[in-house]
Motif scaffolding. Structure first.
Motif, PDB file in Angstrom:
ATOM      1  N   GLU A   2      34.420  31.969  48.995  1.00  0.00           N
ATOM      2  CA  GLU A   2      33.922  32.827  50.189  1.00  0.00           C
ATOM      3  C   GLU A   2      32.544  33.539  49.672  1.00  0.00           C
ATOM      4  OE1 GLU A   2      36.715  34.831  52.151  1.00  0.00           O
ATOM      5  OE2 GLU A   2      38.307  33.888  51.358  1.00  0.00           O
ATOM      6  N   ILE A   3      31.787  33.490  50.507  1.00  0.00           N
ATOM      7  CA  ILE A   3      30.522  34.244  50.591  1.00  0.00           C
ATOM      8  C   ILE A   3      30.806  35.615  51.026  1.00  0.00           C
ATOM      9  CG2 ILE A   3      28.205  34.241  51.222  1.00  0.00           C
ATOM     10  CD1 ILE A   3      28.282  31.147  51.139  1.00  0.00           C
ATOM     11  N   SER A   4      30.314  36.589  50.389  1.00  0.00           N
ATOM     12  CA  SER A   4      30.120  38.010  50.640  1.00  0.00           C
ATOM     13  C   SER A   4      29.330  38.076  52.110  1.00  0.00           C
ATOM     14  CB  SER A   4      29.524  38.758  49.772  1.00  0.00           C
ATOM     15  OG  SER A   4      29.227  40.046  50.099  1.00  0.00           O
ATOM     16  N   GLN A   5      29.806  38.972  52.868  1.00  0.00           N
ATOM     17  CA  GLN A   5      29.050  39.275  54.253  1.00  0.00           C
ATOM     18  C   GLN A   5      28.087  40.197  54.223  1.00  0.00           C
ATOM     19  OE1 GLN A   5      31.796  39.378  57.660  1.00  0.00           O
ATOM     20  NE2 GLN A   5      33.084  37.940  56.662  1.00  0.00           N
ATOM     21  N   GLY A   6      27.798  40.800  52.985  1.00  0.00           N
ATOM     22  CA  GLY A   6      26.627  42.079  52.771  1.00  0.00           C
ATOM     23  C   GLY A   6      27.151  43.217  52.775  1.00  0.00           C
ATOM     24  N   LEU A   7      26.434  44.195  53.152  1.00  0.00           N
ATOM     25  CA  LEU A   7      26.931  45.785  52.916  1.00  0.00           C
ATOM     26  C   LEU A   7      27.911  46.018  54.149  1.00  0.00           C
ATOM     27  CD1 LEU A   7      26.043  48.231  51.636  1.00  0.00           C
ATOM     28  CD2 LEU A   7      24.439  48.608  53.606  1.00  0.00           C
ATOM     29  N   HIS A   8      29.101  46.711  53.721  1.00  0.00           N
ATOM     30  CA  HIS A   8      29.936  47.076  54.480  1.00  0.00           C
ATOM     31  C   HIS A   8      29.592  48.332  54.991  1.00  0.00           C
ATOM     32  CE1 HIS A   8      33.849  48.762  55.641  1.00  0.00           C
ATOM     33  NE2 HIS A   8      34.193  47.499  55.846  1.00  0.00           N
ATOM     34  N   HIS A   9      29.433  49.611  54.227  1.00  0.00           N
ATOM     35  CA  HIS A   9      28.971  50.840  54.653  1.00  0.00           C
ATOM     36  C   HIS A   9      28.575  51.611  53.666  1.00  0.00           C
ATOM     37  CE1 HIS A   9      33.090  51.969  52.976  1.00  0.00           C
ATOM     38  NE2 HIS A   9      32.519  53.322  53.214  1.00  0.00           N
ATOM     39  N   VAL A  43      30.980  61.733  60.813  1.00  0.00           N
ATOM     40  CA  VAL A  43      30.640  60.745  62.004  1.00  0.00           C
ATOM     41  C   VAL A  43      29.909  59.559  61.154  1.00  0.00           C
ATOM     42  CG1 VAL A  43      28.438  61.715  62.171  1.00  0.00           C
ATOM     43  CG2 VAL A  43      29.443  60.323  64.081  1.00  0.00           C
ATOM     44  N   SER A  44      30.252  58.205  61.933  1.00  0.00           N
ATOM     45  CA  SER A  44      29.691  56.948  61.515  1.00  0.00           C
ATOM     46  C   SER A  44      29.139  56.244  62.455  1.00  0.00           C
ATOM     47  CB  SER A  44      30.847  56.017  60.744  1.00  0.00           C
ATOM     48  OG  SER A  44      31.650  55.686  61.613  1.00  0.00           O
ATOM     49  N   TYR A  45      28.108  55.308  62.244  1.00  0.00           N
ATOM     50  CA  TYR A  45      27.327  54.716  63.124  1.00  0.00           C
ATOM     51  C   TYR A  45      27.344  53.409  62.772  1.00  0.00           C
ATOM     52  CZ  TYR A  45      25.672  59.542  64.383  1.00  0.00           C
ATOM     53  OH  TYR A  45      25.475  60.910  64.680  1.00  0.00           O
ATOM     54  N   LYS A  46      27.490  52.465  63.645  1.00  0.00           N
ATOM     55  CA  LYS A  46      27.706  51.027  63.456  1.00  0.00           C
ATOM     56  C   LYS A  46      26.794  50.226  63.845  1.00  0.00           C
ATOM     57  CE  LYS A  46      31.273  47.629  62.786  1.00  0.00           C
ATOM     58  NZ  LYS A  46      32.861  47.301  62.871  1.00  0.00           N
ATOM     59  N   ASN A  47      26.189  49.151  63.347  1.00  0.00           N
ATOM     60  CA  ASN A  47      25.250  48.163  63.766  1.00  0.00           C
ATOM     61  C   ASN A  47      25.804  46.975  63.023  1.00  0.00           C
ATOM     62  OD1 ASN A  47      23.123  46.228  64.261  1.00  0.00           O
ATOM     63  ND2 ASN A  47      21.570  47.996  64.032  1.00  0.00           N
ATOM     64  N   GLY A  48      26.230  45.916  64.020  1.00  0.00           N
ATOM     65  CA  GLY A  48      26.609  44.687  63.347  1.00  0.00           C
ATOM     66  C   GLY A  48      27.928  44.991  62.701  1.00  0.00           C
ATOM     67  N   THR A  49      28.041  44.392  61.531  1.00  0.00           N
ATOM     68  CA  THR A  49      29.258  44.636  60.632  1.00  0.00           C
ATOM     69  C   THR A  49      29.389  45.755  59.593  1.00  0.00           C
ATOM     70  OG1 THR A  49      28.576  43.106  59.007  1.00  0.00           O
ATOM     71  CG2 THR A  49      29.988  42.241  60.701  1.00  0.00           C
ATOM     72  N   ALA A  50      28.033  46.527  59.477  1.00  0.00           N
ATOM     73  CA  ALA A  50      27.877  47.486  58.439  1.00  0.00           C
ATOM     74  C   ALA A  50      27.722  48.726  59.339  1.00  0.00           C
ATOM     75  CB  ALA A  50      26.263  47.120  57.804  1.00  0.00           C
ATOM     76  N   TYR A  51      28.124  49.929  58.471  1.00  0.00           N
ATOM     77  CA  TYR A  51      28.046  51.025  59.230  1.00  0.00           C
ATOM     78  C   TYR A  51      27.676  52.326  58.314  1.00  0.00           C
ATOM     79  CZ  TYR A  51      33.070  51.752  57.677  1.00  0.00           C
ATOM     80  OH  TYR A  51      33.973  51.852  56.993  1.00  0.00           O
TER      81      TYR A  51
END
Length: 133
Positions: A2-9, A43-51
């Motif tokens: 499996e390939i990583s999807q990038g930055l999570h948070h 507080v958190s802010y999300k854009n796509g899959t990363a936050y």
């Protein structure tokens, strides 16, 4: 495999959560983020899959100020939709009395091919907004 999807948070402790929320809420909305989670200490802010998460620094650790030259985070960089959006954000930031970094080299402080705006958030974290080509 499996390939990583990038930055999570990314989570950042801040000195004054309410001041940080006031600063980032409008800015991150302009950059395509939406509030993802909210609780009394963060507080958190999300854009796509990363936050991006901001949490109130515990009082016993709040005496040490942030400085990007120390070991740790140097700055956060965000994509803008366009150069025009960066120019618009610059006006909005000016109206909010935000100090700019490298003002004498705007918009090419990052190099001749790098259209960007640099400034600091309330905790003096350097923020970079970069125009997509």
């Amino acid at each position: 495999m499996e390939i990583s999807q990038g930055l999570h948070h990314v989570e950042i402790n801040v000195h004054h959560l309410e001041r940080t929320k006031a600063f980032y809420s409008w800015l991150l909305q302009e950059l395509g983020f939406a509030v993802y989670q909210e609780w009394d200490k963060g507080v958190s802010y999300k854009n796509g899959t990363a936050y991006l998460v901001f949490t109130q620094t515990e009082e016993k650790y709040a005496k040490t100020p942030f400085h990007r030259k120390h070991t740790g985070l140097n700055h956060l960089a965000f994509w803008a939709k366009s150069r025009a959006q960066i120019d618009q954000l610059r006006v909005q930031l000016t109206n909010r009395n935000v100090s700019f970094l490298y003002e004498d080299k705007y918009p090419y402080a990052g190099g001749n091919e790098h259209f960007a705006l640099f400034f600091e958030d309330p905790d003096r974290i350097k923020i970079e907004i970069v125009a997509a080509r």
